[in-house]
Motif scaffolding. Structure first.
Motif, PDB file in Angstrom:
ATOM      1  N   UNK A 185      38.943  74.155   8.982  1.00  0.00           N
ATOM      2  CA  UNK A 185      37.869  73.298   9.528  1.00  0.00           C
ATOM      3  C   UNK A 185      38.071  72.927  11.004  1.00  0.00           C
ATOM      4  N   UNK A 186      39.340  72.770  11.409  1.00  0.00           N
ATOM      5  CA  UNK A 186      39.591  72.427  12.817  1.00  0.00           C
ATOM      6  C   UNK A 186      39.173  73.590  13.731  1.00  0.00           C
ATOM      7  N   UNK A 187      39.515  74.816  13.293  1.00  0.00           N
ATOM      8  CA  UNK A 187      39.109  75.995  14.065  1.00  0.00           C
ATOM      9  C   UNK A 187      37.582  76.087  14.149  1.00  0.00           C
ATOM     10  N   UNK A 188      36.920  75.784  13.047  1.00  0.00           N
ATOM     11  CA  UNK A 188      35.443  75.764  13.034  1.00  0.00           C
ATOM     12  C   UNK A 188      34.902  74.747  14.034  1.00  0.00           C
ATOM     13  N   UNK A 189      35.512  73.566  14.034  1.00  0.00           N
ATOM     14  CA  UNK A 189      35.066  72.515  14.958  1.00  0.00           C
ATOM     15  C   UNK A 189      35.229  72.947  16.414  1.00  0.00           C
ATOM     16  N   UNK A 196      41.585  66.678  21.792  1.00  0.00           N
ATOM     17  CA  UNK A 196      41.391  66.269  23.173  1.00  0.00           C
ATOM     18  C   UNK A 196      40.858  67.417  24.037  1.00  0.00           C
ATOM     19  N   UNK A 197      41.396  68.622  23.827  1.00  0.00           N
ATOM     20  CA  UNK A 197      40.964  69.775  24.630  1.00  0.00           C
ATOM     21  C   UNK A 197      39.512  70.162  24.359  1.00  0.00           C
ATOM     22  N   UNK A 198      39.074  69.924  23.108  1.00  0.00           N
ATOM     23  CA  UNK A 198      37.731  70.395  22.726  1.00  0.00           C
ATOM     24  C   UNK A 198      36.774  69.245  22.384  1.00  0.00           C
ATOM     25  N   UNK A 199      37.089  68.057  22.865  1.00  0.00           N
ATOM     26  CA  UNK A 199      36.208  66.883  22.706  1.00  0.00           C
ATOM     27  C   UNK A 199      35.793  66.667  21.265  1.00  0.00           C
ATOM     28  N   UNK A 200      36.758  66.771  20.307  1.00  0.00           N
ATOM     29  CA  UNK A 200      36.390  66.638  18.883  1.00  0.00           C
ATOM     30  C   UNK A 200      36.448  65.172  18.459  1.00  0.00           C
TER      31      UNK A 200
END
Lengths: 497, 497
Positions: free
Chosen positions: A183-187, A493-497
């Motif tokens: 799910x994190x990769x999907x996000x 943090x890198x991908x504004x999740x």
């Protein structure tokens, strides 16, 4: 009987040291073959290596050793002596149960498999490789059954690379990584965030080499006990007296040589941190692959891909490569998650583990007899789609990409992820005890971290089983909590999740 | 019994191959130590090498090998098989008679001797080295007596390096060199002729390296089966599949690296000319030191110091070093006889052999008990004065200059002169059969000479005893005639005698 213990123990140590010295001589022959040997030397080198392997097998399985071990098991020993007996017994028992002709057949088949695999990969022709793979699976199943006919053969093979953590632990950790990372990769994919790419272009190989040598200087590599060379596949080889790193240079990927050098540097620090006075015995040898990989990943990722490191090191990169990026852009670039990532060795810290989960599931089913070799390509591709959202167009970019199975190696892949997980746990423990490291890394100071790792991990050699070593070092049992927390925070943090 | 021969022979071959492969692995460890290993690696490397030596000694002296040899001695064999049995028996018998603890004591004492000798040489202090030298002489005398208590111990030691020609032949040759060269050296000194010195100055090491690499290209070195590196003392190591040369560079002596590289190239051509399909057996191994040294001297002197070579090669030297001398001046310069020559490794083709005669006479007297260690310095200096007309001011430039005795090596020195003598005989035979070479050398064509040497010397391995090999190759018994003729003519012309 107590009076006889020292004699038998001294004999055991002497025997074990001979074994180690022969193994280390073999290690030098392999290093030389990959780094120095002219191509024409192959036929002679194969024979030299095979002679050393045979002598090693004979020494490891001989009756004198069996007698010393039997005698010592009935005697009160010091904890360090017990550890030596435990480790030697384990290796002796495994080797003793394997018929010598099976060892030779595996060696021959893997030698023959290499050119077949290379050709199959070049031609994207899985079918020509399938019969060899089938034979290797069969031979390894036989090998596992020789060692212990009553247990899951994959478990027996896995223990060659990680003898103590247990396959159930590996399974639990890998399942948790799969469940939480997918799910994190999907996000990340859905975030719409793209990272800057300041390192596009071509970069002179000499400049890259100067850069990685300076990186090794800064990190504290001991050149009096080590070397850096180039080889087709980066690796580390050697002992506490002489640990050698290799890297490779690609004009278009200047940061690959840097990160692979820092990775191998981590392996080398482990070798160099082993105690000198136990050289040649299990107390002077590294604790197998999970712990080894934790050292390489800790330096590669927790240091080499950290924001603090890039704040410290970007001016040096600029000096050598002439790239004028900000530390923030460089940091973001080296941590980019590729959405079309097919190749394991090029993967980021997130998707990497999906490559491992996929291989683990496939090789376990192969050895267990639950998957036919002919089904490997489509199962591989299906799992790529499921875990990473991308389907390889070719088997060359799919199930033919890694050399491990061609080497007859099954059960090795999980230790890559187990090592990454352990790296996070160790880094957190060190950071809590003597950190926070951010400021010291930013100042280019690594001595305290080196010392903590040497004291808590390296100097113990094989004294403790893996799980005890982890508990001694971190005060906790082995867990993926720290790794998942680390990647969640970093990529969030890198991908504004 | 005839029916059993093939089995026993196959077993013998298998055993002998294991022995060779272990020995070659040890050779790689030594090469690496001198060329690649970081200094810190010494303690581990010593232990690895000692483990391989012990395994080698055990394999060479074991009962299985004794049984195979005994069985084969009673059987009709092919000539090639007989040669293998002859060579293996010889080594087996020698090793079997030497107690293992004596082998270990020699190994330990020579390890300890090295730093003592280095310090003594640095301090010009023979007395501090004398007790170690005494011990080494005593150990080697013991060693020779263990091998054969009924023979001259020096003869037994000499046969370790030249097993067939016989000490009487060595003595006869060296006496003749002394008797004929001493007056020739006197005539050169009295001639009043001085040679030009066009290579004075300093020369960049990179330029020198480019020059010696081009020399190896031109001479026909097979880079697919070899390497060139640098080390403190030039040497050659390896097999027919992988022969490695080293050299060293001195900014002020640009021709030393060239001539030492051509010398080592000669050794390497011998290794590379051995038959591939006999690798690991005596038929695929070189015929000891006299023949090996004949190959290095042939290329170094008969080619590399010839007028024809300098006519061909001087433009290449000019390209790399920027020296604009005539070929004639260059030729005269590289063949200059120094009148103050104290150091063996810097000697010309004439005075070199007086250095050897002197060492031969001294080491023979030492081992024979006819000379006390304390007398070595003044005997050395007296002989220098007698043979070369020059007396060393220090022992550092006298009896402490060579490493051989420190290595526990007595009986090795004569093979240097025996090899030079053989080089002249072989070169003359080749020149008579397929020459004259002057024009081909002037044109940079060396293939015919390579082929002749491979066919008549290299490809035979250890098939023939030394004297038979010489007769097969040249049609004559071993003789110093050709060498003396060669130097008399060459130096007569250079010095207007």
């Amino acid at each position: 009987m107590g009076a006889k213990a020292p004699d038998a123990y001294a004999e055991l140590l002497d025997h074990v040291q001979q074994l180690s010295y022969v193994a280390d001589a073999g290690g030098l022959l392999r290093w030389d073959q990959q780094v120095m040997m002219p191509d024409g030397g192959t036929p002679a080198r194969s024979k030299q290596q095979s002679a050393l392997s045979t002598l090693h097998h004979d020494l490891l399985t001989d009756d004198d050793l069996a007698d010393s071990l039997a005698e010592l098991e009935a005697v009160d020993l010091e904890p360090e002596q017990q550890a030596v007996v435990r480790e030697v017994s384990r290796e002796h028992e495994r080797a003793r149960n394997v018929p010598r002709d099976l060892v030779e057949r595996i060696s021959e088949t893997t030698s023959e498999a290499l050119p077949v695999w290379e050709q199959a990969r070049a031609d994207d022709d899985f079918e020509s490789f399938a019969p060899v793979l089938e034979e290797l699976v069969e031979l390894r199943r036989e090998y596992a059954e020789a060692i212990d006919p009553d247990r899951d053969p994959y478990e027996v093979l896995f223990e060659e690379f990680e003898p103590y953590l247990g396959l159930d632990t590996a399974e639990r950790i890998l399942e948790r990584l799969r469940d939480e990372l997918v799910p994190l990769i999907d996000d990340v994919a859905d975030s719409g965030v793209t990272q800057p790419l300041p390192f596009e272009g071509t970069f002179d190989v000499d400049d890259q080499e100067a850069l990685v040598r300076e990186a090794l200087d800064e990190l504290g590599f001991d050149w009096n006990r080590g070397r850096l060379d180039t080889s087709a596949h980066p690796f580390t080889s050697g002992t506490q007296f002489d640990a050698r790193i290799t890297t490779r240079f690609d004009e278009e990927k200047p940061l690959d040589s840097l990160s692979s050098t820092i990775h191998e540097f981590g392996h080398a620090t482990y070798s160099l941190g082993l105690p000198d006075d136990h050289y040649g015995t299990p107390l002077g040898e590294s604790r197998d692959l999970t712990v080894h990989e934790s050292q390489s990943r800790l330096w590669e990722n927790h240091i080499g891909r950290s924001q603090a490191f890039w704040e410290y090191f970007m001016p040096t990169v600029e000096d050598h490569l002439g790239v004028g990026a900000s530390a923030e852009d460089a940091y973001r670039s080296v941590n980019r998650v590729y959405d079309d990532n097919l190749i394991r060795v090029e993967a980021d810290e997130l998707t990497y583990h999906m490559h491992i989960v996929l291989r683990f599931e496939i090789e376990r089913a192969l050895i267990g007899g639950d998957l036919d070799v002919s089904e490997v390509p489509h199962v591989w591709n299906d799992k790529m789609e499921e875990y990473l959202g991308v389907r390889p167009d070719t088997d060359a970019e799919g199930c033919l990409q890694d050399i491990h199975w061609t080497n007859g190696t099954f059960g090795y892949f999980p230790t890559y992820s187990l090592g990454s997980v352990l790296a996070a746990q160790l880094y957190d423990a060190a950071d809590a005890e003597i950190g926070p490291f951010d400021d010291t890394v930013r100042a280019g100071e690594f001595d305290a971290l080196h010392e903590w790792l040497t004291e808590n991990v390296h100097q113990h050699g094989k004294r403790y089983p893996t799980e005890d070593l982890i508990e001694e070092a971190t005060g906790e049992t082995y867990t993926a909590d720290y790794f998942l927390e680390y990647v969640t925070e970093k990529y969030g943090s890198l991908y504004d999740l």
